[in-house]
Design a protein around this motif. Structure first.
Motif, mmCIF file in Angstrom:
data_model
loop_
_atom_site.group_PDB
_atom_site.id
_atom_site.type_symbol
_atom_site.label_atom_id
_atom_site.label_comp_id
_atom_site.label_asym_id
_atom_site.label_seq_id
_atom_site.Cartn_x
_atom_site.Cartn_y
_atom_site.Cartn_z
ATOM 1 N N ILE A 58 -6.537 -5.901 -6.910
ATOM 2 C CA ILE A 58 -7.307 -5.557 -8.122
ATOM 3 C C ILE A 58 -7.138 -3.989 -8.729
ATOM 4 C CG2 ILE A 58 -9.635 -5.563 -9.414
ATOM 5 C CD1 ILE A 58 -8.541 -8.549 -8.819
ATOM 6 N N ALA A 59 -7.554 -3.277 -7.661
ATOM 7 C CA ALA A 59 -7.459 -2.085 -7.731
ATOM 8 C C ALA A 59 -6.488 -1.066 -7.350
ATOM 9 C CB ALA A 59 -8.658 -1.223 -7.148
ATOM 10 N N THR A 60 -5.220 -1.437 -8.141
ATOM 11 C CA THR A 60 -3.955 -1.112 -7.880
ATOM 12 C C THR A 60 -3.753 0.564 -8.035
ATOM 13 O OG1 THR A 60 -3.041 -1.791 -10.173
ATOM 14 C CG2 THR A 60 -2.923 -3.309 -8.324
ATOM 15 N N GLY A 61 -4.878 1.099 -8.610
ATOM 16 C CA GLY A 61 -4.564 2.650 -8.839
ATOM 17 C C GLY A 61 -5.393 3.294 -7.777
ATOM 18 N N ALA A 62 -6.213 2.562 -6.758
ATOM 19 C CA ALA A 62 -6.983 3.448 -6.064
ATOM 20 C C ALA A 62 -6.175 4.243 -4.650
ATOM 21 C CB ALA A 62 -8.090 2.496 -5.413
ATOM 22 N N ASP A 63 -6.743 5.279 -4.253
ATOM 23 C CA ASP A 63 -6.218 5.832 -3.086
ATOM 24 C C ASP A 63 -7.080 4.684 -2.055
ATOM 25 O OD1 ASP A 63 -4.743 7.676 -4.033
ATOM 26 O OD2 ASP A 63 -6.518 9.144 -4.214
ATOM 27 N N PHE A 77 0.611 -1.191 0.006
ATOM 28 C CA PHE A 77 -0.044 0.083 0.069
ATOM 29 C C PHE A 77 0.883 1.405 -0.043
ATOM 30 C CE2 PHE A 77 -2.137 -3.000 2.693
ATOM 31 C CZ PHE A 77 -2.894 -3.766 2.040
ATOM 32 N N SER A 78 2.220 1.217 -0.142
ATOM 33 C CA SER A 78 3.067 2.223 -0.115
ATOM 34 C C SER A 78 2.572 3.230 -0.949
ATOM 35 C CB SER A 78 4.474 1.855 -0.741
ATOM 36 O OG SER A 78 5.420 2.732 -0.380
ATOM 37 N N GLY A 79 2.403 4.488 -0.408
ATOM 38 C CA GLY A 79 2.374 5.855 -1.039
ATOM 39 C C GLY A 79 0.824 5.923 -1.489
ATOM 40 N N ARG A 80 -0.158 5.261 -1.228
ATOM 41 C CA ARG A 80 -1.295 5.262 -1.516
ATOM 42 C C ARG A 80 -2.475 5.290 -0.512
ATOM 43 N NH1 ARG A 80 -2.156 -0.004 -4.216
ATOM 44 N NH2 ARG A 80 -4.139 0.761 -4.623
ATOM 45 N N VAL A 81 -2.028 5.120 0.860
ATOM 46 C CA VAL A 81 -2.807 5.686 1.877
ATOM 47 C C VAL A 81 -2.964 6.961 2.038
ATOM 48 C CG1 VAL A 81 -3.450 4.982 4.391
ATOM 49 C CG2 VAL A 81 -2.386 3.434 2.748
ATOM 50 N N VAL A 82 -4.113 7.512 1.975
ATOM 51 C CA VAL A 82 -4.368 8.919 1.976
ATOM 52 C C VAL A 82 -5.000 9.460 3.245
ATOM 53 C CG1 VAL A 82 -4.708 9.295 -0.285
ATOM 54 C CG2 VAL A 82 -6.668 9.098 0.813
ATOM 55 N N VAL A 92 -5.200 -11.238 13.815
ATOM 56 C CA VAL A 92 -4.837 -12.151 12.888
ATOM 57 C C VAL A 92 -4.399 -11.898 11.589
ATOM 58 C CG1 VAL A 92 -6.043 -14.123 13.961
ATOM 59 C CG2 VAL A 92 -7.291 -12.687 12.144
ATOM 60 N N GLY A 93 -4.400 -10.377 11.376
ATOM 61 C CA GLY A 93 -3.962 -9.881 9.933
ATOM 62 C C GLY A 93 -4.969 -9.887 8.891
ATOM 63 N N HIS A 94 -6.252 -9.926 9.421
ATOM 64 C CA HIS A 94 -7.384 -10.160 8.422
ATOM 65 C C HIS A 94 -7.456 -8.994 7.585
ATOM 66 C CE1 HIS A 94 -11.136 -11.637 7.025
ATOM 67 N NE2 HIS A 94 -11.753 -10.470 7.331
ATOM 68 N N ALA A 95 -7.572 -7.929 8.326
ATOM 69 C CA ALA A 95 -7.807 -6.747 7.400
ATOM 70 C C ALA A 95 -6.752 -6.134 6.418
ATOM 71 C CB ALA A 95 -7.784 -5.496 8.563
ATOM 72 N N THR A 96 -5.571 -6.692 6.715
ATOM 73 C CA THR A 96 -4.325 -6.518 5.769
ATOM 74 C C THR A 96 -4.708 -7.277 4.735
ATOM 75 O OG1 THR A 96 -2.968 -5.831 7.604
ATOM 76 C CG2 THR A 96 -1.997 -6.302 5.429
ATOM 77 N N HIS A 97 -5.021 -8.669 4.847
ATOM 78 C CA HIS A 97 -5.152 -9.485 3.732
ATOM 79 C C HIS A 97 -6.274 -9.278 3.076
ATOM 80 C CE1 HIS A 97 -5.988 -13.525 2.254
ATOM 81 N NE2 HIS A 97 -7.100 -13.607 2.752
ATOM 82 N N VAL A 98 -7.201 -8.658 3.508
ATOM 83 C CA VAL A 98 -8.614 -8.244 2.570
ATOM 84 C C VAL A 98 -8.277 -7.221 1.819
ATOM 85 C CG1 VAL A 98 -10.840 -7.922 2.726
ATOM 86 C CG2 VAL A 98 -10.132 -9.554 3.937
ATOM 87 N N ASN A 113 -5.552 -6.185 0.625
ATOM 88 C CA ASN A 113 -4.477 -6.618 -0.332
ATOM 89 C C ASN A 113 -5.051 -7.364 -1.569
ATOM 90 O OD1 ASN A 113 -1.876 -6.807 -1.105
ATOM 91 N ND2 ASN A 113 -1.515 -8.607 -0.477
ATOM 92 N N ILE A 114 -6.154 -7.920 -1.268
ATOM 93 C CA ILE A 114 -7.113 -8.535 -2.334
ATOM 94 C C ILE A 114 -7.494 -7.608 -3.077
ATOM 95 C CG2 ILE A 114 -8.809 -9.889 -2.868
ATOM 96 C CD1 ILE A 114 -8.122 -11.724 -0.748
ATOM 97 N N ALA A 115 -8.284 -6.639 -2.459
ATOM 98 C CA ALA A 115 -8.970 -5.585 -3.113
ATOM 99 C C ALA A 115 -8.017 -4.583 -3.915
ATOM 100 C CB ALA A 115 -9.667 -4.571 -2.069
ATOM 101 N N ALA A 116 -6.870 -4.108 -3.175
ATOM 102 C CA ALA A 116 -6.022 -3.139 -3.876
ATOM 103 C C ALA A 116 -4.577 -3.112 -3.691
ATOM 104 C CB ALA A 116 -6.597 -1.545 -3.421
ATOM 105 N N GLY A 117 -4.040 -3.991 -3.431
ATOM 106 C CA GLY A 117 -2.643 -4.433 -3.135
ATOM 107 C C GLY A 117 -1.798 -4.145 -4.263
ATOM 108 N N ASN A 118 -0.640 -3.524 -4.219
ATOM 109 C CA ASN A 118 0.276 -3.655 -5.311
ATOM 110 C C ASN A 118 1.122 -4.938 -5.489
ATOM 111 O OD1 ASN A 118 -0.072 -0.872 -6.007
ATOM 112 N ND2 ASN A 118 1.453 -0.026 -4.495
ATOM 113 N N LYS A 119 1.629 -5.088 -6.238
ATOM 114 C CA LYS A 119 2.617 -6.202 -6.648
ATOM 115 C C LYS A 119 3.912 -5.727 -5.850
ATOM 116 C CE LYS A 119 4.543 -9.857 -9.579
ATOM 117 N NZ LYS A 119 4.779 -9.922 -11.224
#
Length: 256
Positions: free
Chosen positions: A54-59, A2-7, A31-37, A39-45
């Motif tokens: 999926i949404a790698t361009g989202a804020d 999420f580097s540079g994308r959390v506003v 348990v890291g659940h929030a980070t996991h979910v 990342n599926i939604a919008a995590g960078n490679k």
């Protein structure tokens, strides 16, 4: 990821205030659940991983919540307000759900969340987190003289005092009472019907009546079964079984 994308971050459930300061810890995400979910939604490679979101361009706005309905409403509104102020569409992901209530969209919370959605904004909520748990029942009273019994067994995780929050909802939407609910304790072959005084002394609360939004009959009980066992004079919690006893006219249907 999420580097540079959390506003913004969510800092307050009481006001919904957003902040640019990252929290140092979140005791609720054990348990890291929030980070996991997220990342599926919008995590960078990232280096060393073949998969990304999926949404790698989202804020991103990351919110820690206590999941109280009042908190979630305010925090959801804060996301919408921020996005609209910056002329952006928005998607709110809630990888949590709820099992209490009629699930017909009629509660104040449901209506409040729905009112936030519209052109350019939508919400996604979890369904099925408790799919492996026997947490829901639908029953129909077979005859006028035969009660329906539903055994109440609290979940064990993080629940050392056997706390419950259980609810019954009628299917009829005519604003009339169609059934009677008695919470019953069985211990050592004895039947106990807790009195209002015993419920109060155990810190157990009961709400019942007709819901003004959907005109359904309901009964909700909340509190510690450990305290209730003591209040009725049972020797120990392990000797007790707890039931809803529902009576009414044949054909009356309800959910629990």
């Amino acid at each position: 990821a999420f580097s540079g994308r959390v506003v913004r971050y969510g800092a307050s459930g009481s006001t919904g205030t957003l902040t640019s300061k990252m929290p140092t810890t979140d005791s609720r995400d054990d348990v890291g659940h929030a980070t996991h979910v997220a990342n599926i939604a919008a995590g960078n490679k990232v280096s060393g991983a073949d998969y990304h979101g999926i949404a790698t361009g989202a804020d991103l706005i990351l919110i820690s919540s206590d999941f109280q309905q009042t908190s979630v409403l305010k925090q959801a509104k804060a996301i919408k307000t921020y996005a609209e102020a910056n002329d952006q569409p928005w998607v709110l992901n809630m990888s949590f759900g709820a099992v209490i209530g009629p699930h017909d969209g009629s509660t104040d919370y449901d209506r409040g969340m729905s009112d936030l959605c519209g052109e350019g904004g939508l919400m996604v909520a979890a369904m099925g987190n408790e799919g492996g748990t026997k947490i829901h029942a639908r029953r129909e009273i077979a005859s006028d003289d035969t009660p329906v019994y539903l055994k109440v067994k609290p979940v064990s995780r993080y629940n050392s005092n056997n706390y419950i929050y259980s609810s019954i909802w009628g299917e009829a939407t005519d604003g009339q009472e169609h059934f009677n609910v008695q919470f019953v304790v069985y211990a050592m072959s004895k039947r106990y019907e807790p009195t209002a005084a015993q419920l109060s002394s155990a810190g157990v609360y009961v709400w019942q009546g007709i819901d003004t939004n959907n005109q359904r009959q309901y009964y909700t009980i909340q509190g510690s079964l450990e305290g209730l066992a003591s209040a009725v004079g049972a020797s120990s919690l392990s000797s007790c079984s707890f039931f809803f006893e529902i009576t009414g006219k044949a054909g009356t249907a309800f959910h629990a």
